[in-house]
Each structure stands twice: as C-alpha cells, then as structure tokens.
Design a protein around this motif. Structure first.
Motif, short mmCIF file in Angstrom:
data_model
loop_
_atom_site.label_atom_id
_atom_site.label_comp_id
_atom_site.label_asym_id
_atom_site.label_seq_id
_atom_site.Cartn_x
_atom_site.Cartn_y
_atom_site.Cartn_z
N ARG A 53 -3.80 1.79 -2.04
CA ARG A 53 -4.64 1.53 -0.87
C ARG A 53 -3.87 1.85 0.40
O ARG A 53 -2.65 1.99 0.40
N GLY A 54 -4.60 1.91 1.51
CA GLY A 54 -3.96 2.03 2.81
C GLY A 54 -3.36 0.70 3.21
O GLY A 54 -3.68 -0.35 2.66
N GLY A 55 -2.46 0.74 4.19
CA GLY A 55 -1.89 -0.49 4.71
C GLY A 55 -0.53 -0.83 4.12
O GLY A 55 -0.03 -0.13 3.23
N LYS B 270 -5.43 -13.43 12.08
CA LYS B 270 -6.19 -12.60 11.14
C LYS B 270 -6.89 -13.50 10.12
O LYS B 270 -6.24 -14.29 9.42
N CYS C 241 0.78 -7.05 6.70
CA CYS C 241 0.36 -5.75 7.24
C CYS C 241 1.33 -5.22 8.29
O CYS C 241 0.98 -4.36 9.09
N GLY D 264 0.81 -1.21 0.00
CA GLY D 264 0.00 0.00 0.00
C GLY D 264 0.84 1.26 0.00
O GLY D 264 2.05 1.23 -0.31
N ARG E 293 2.01 2.97 2.37
CA ARG E 293 3.13 2.94 3.32
C ARG E 293 4.12 1.88 2.87
O ARG E 293 4.42 0.91 3.55
N THR F 33 0.56 -7.31 1.84
CA THR F 33 -0.32 -8.45 2.08
C THR F 33 -0.29 -9.37 0.87
O THR F 33 0.32 -9.06 -0.16
N PRO G 110 -5.48 -3.38 11.84
CA PRO G 110 -6.48 -3.49 10.77
C PRO G 110 -6.96 -4.93 10.59
O PRO G 110 -6.29 -5.88 11.01
N GLY G 111 -8.12 -5.07 9.98
CA GLY G 111 -8.63 -6.39 9.66
C GLY G 111 -9.56 -6.96 10.73
O GLY G 111 -9.94 -6.29 11.68
N ALA H 140 -8.45 -9.34 5.75
CA ALA H 140 -7.70 -8.08 5.67
C ALA H 140 -8.60 -6.99 5.08
O ALA H 140 -9.51 -7.26 4.29
N GLY I 177 -8.18 -3.04 3.33
CA GLY I 177 -7.36 -1.94 2.84
C GLY I 177 -8.16 -1.16 1.82
O GLY I 177 -8.65 -1.74 0.85
#
Length: 225
Positions: A84-86, A151, A185, A57, A59, A89, A142-143, A154, A156
């Motif tokens: 996307r965020g995150g 998890k 993540c 993502g 980051r 993955t 997250p998730g 996920a 995102g």
C-alpha cells in the motif's frame, strides 16, 4: 443502474489472512478483465477488525530496521510489509478497517485514483458527522483529522489495472497507546485520536459499522448485495 458491492464482514482476523483474501478477490476481478469481460460483479467491501499489527507501506526504507521490528513484536503485535501507499501505521482491536476491492470504471470516479481517495475521505468525514464529530482533510497529510492535529482515520491504498485494494482504518475504541510506539504515517507533530476519545464514551465497532456502510453507499452511489 447503480453498481453492486458485496459486503464481506470478517469479524476479527489477522492482517495477513485478510490480505490474502483481498488478493484473491482482486485476482478474480483482474482475471475477468483480462478475458475482456468488463461487467464486474465482484466489487467487494471487506470489513474487519485486526489483531494488533504494525504495517509499513511501499515507502518502507526508514523502517527497515530489524531492531525496530523486534521491539514492536515484543509488544505483542505482528509486523507486516505491504504494497500500500504510506509509511508505518497500526491496526488493532477497536479499529474498524474497510478494504474496498473495486474496479474504478464501475463507479462515477472518472477512473481517477485521486477522485477515489476523495470519496474515501468524504465517507469518513460523513461518518464522523453522524456522531457529531467534526473532521476534515489536511493539505499534504493523508487521512482524516479532528481539529487539524488529531488523526481519527488512516487511508492507504494500492491500485492496479484500476482495481483497488487496502483502504481505510477508523479508530473507534482502539487503545491509542499502540500508536505511541511509532510515528504514525511519519508525521511527527500530530497525534492520534478515536471516536471514543473525542466523545468521552465507549464507541465500539458494532455501533460504527452500520453508519460506515450508510456513508460508503451514499458516497460511492452503489447498492449492497
């Protein structure tokens, strides 16, 4: 009147091709909004199973290493940078991925991205409940999780002009060994699980999909086209 959401099932498709379809749907909605047409009729829920791919993502800095990308590609997976965020993955066969391309003001979400994410989480939690699997969220992580350390799905997302893209990935009977090649993540002290792993039987995407649709329709108070 409840908002209408078109369901688009793509079966198995590469991440990049699916991403292109997401962008096309998103662009169409934005085009109407930019023309002052606020009655959006193109809200879409894309369902897909990806061929093996690692995605990172926005980051992405910790993973911008050519050696890492080369190593993951040698495993037979693609490697894609996304908006996307995150963090990093994995998506692959046996994982049901859902991409809601939604104009948030069409829904009872107070135009809030945080509220939107909460609805996605509730959609997954209710889905897991249908299988007798107790899941929940965790503060700061997250998730959706089972027993606070595994998890099972996920999340995102990306949002622009209140139009969403990307979404959720639910582990049905995906090979969990793919996740051992990364720190999913960026979370170091947790593991990844699946519905099949939790129930000790094979739970495939075809079994999960109708329950996901039911849960999404309930949580987003919408009708499907």
């Amino acid at each position: 009147m409840k908002p209408l959401v078109r369901v688009l099932s793509l079966n198995q498709m590469s991440y990049q091709k699916t991403y292109n379809i997401q962008m096309q749907v998103m662009a169409k909605i934005k085009e109407l909004l930019n023309k002052g047409i606020n009655s959006v009729t193109d809200n879409t829920l894309i369902l897909v199973e990806h061929k093996p791919v690692y995605t990172i993502g926005i980051r992405s800095k910790p993973y911008e290493d050519p050696l890492l990308e080369r190593r993951l590609r040698t495993l037979g997976a693609d490697f894609v940078h996304t908006n996307r965020g995150g963090l990093i993955t994995f998506h692959g066969l046996g994982q049901l991925v859902a991409y809601p391309i939604l104009y948030l003001p069409s829904f009872d979400l107070n135009n809030s991205i945080k509220c939107y994410v909460r609805r996605l989480e509730s959609t997954i939690i209710d889905l897991c409940k249908e299988f007798g699997v107790k899941s929940s969220t965790m503060d700061g992580l997250p998730g959706v999780w089972v027993a606070n350390d595994r998890k099972i799905a996920a999340i995102g997302i990306h949002c622009s002009q209140y139009v969403t893209c990307h979404g959720i990935a639910i582990n049905c009977n995906v090979d969990l060994k793919w996740f051992q090649e990364i720190i999913p993540c960026g979370i170091t002290d947790k593991t990844v699980t699946s519905l099949s792993n939790e129930l000790k039987r094979d739970v495939n995407i075809n079994e999960v999909m109708p329950k996901l649709l039911k849960s999404f329709q309930t949580n987003f108070n919408c009708n499907f086209q």
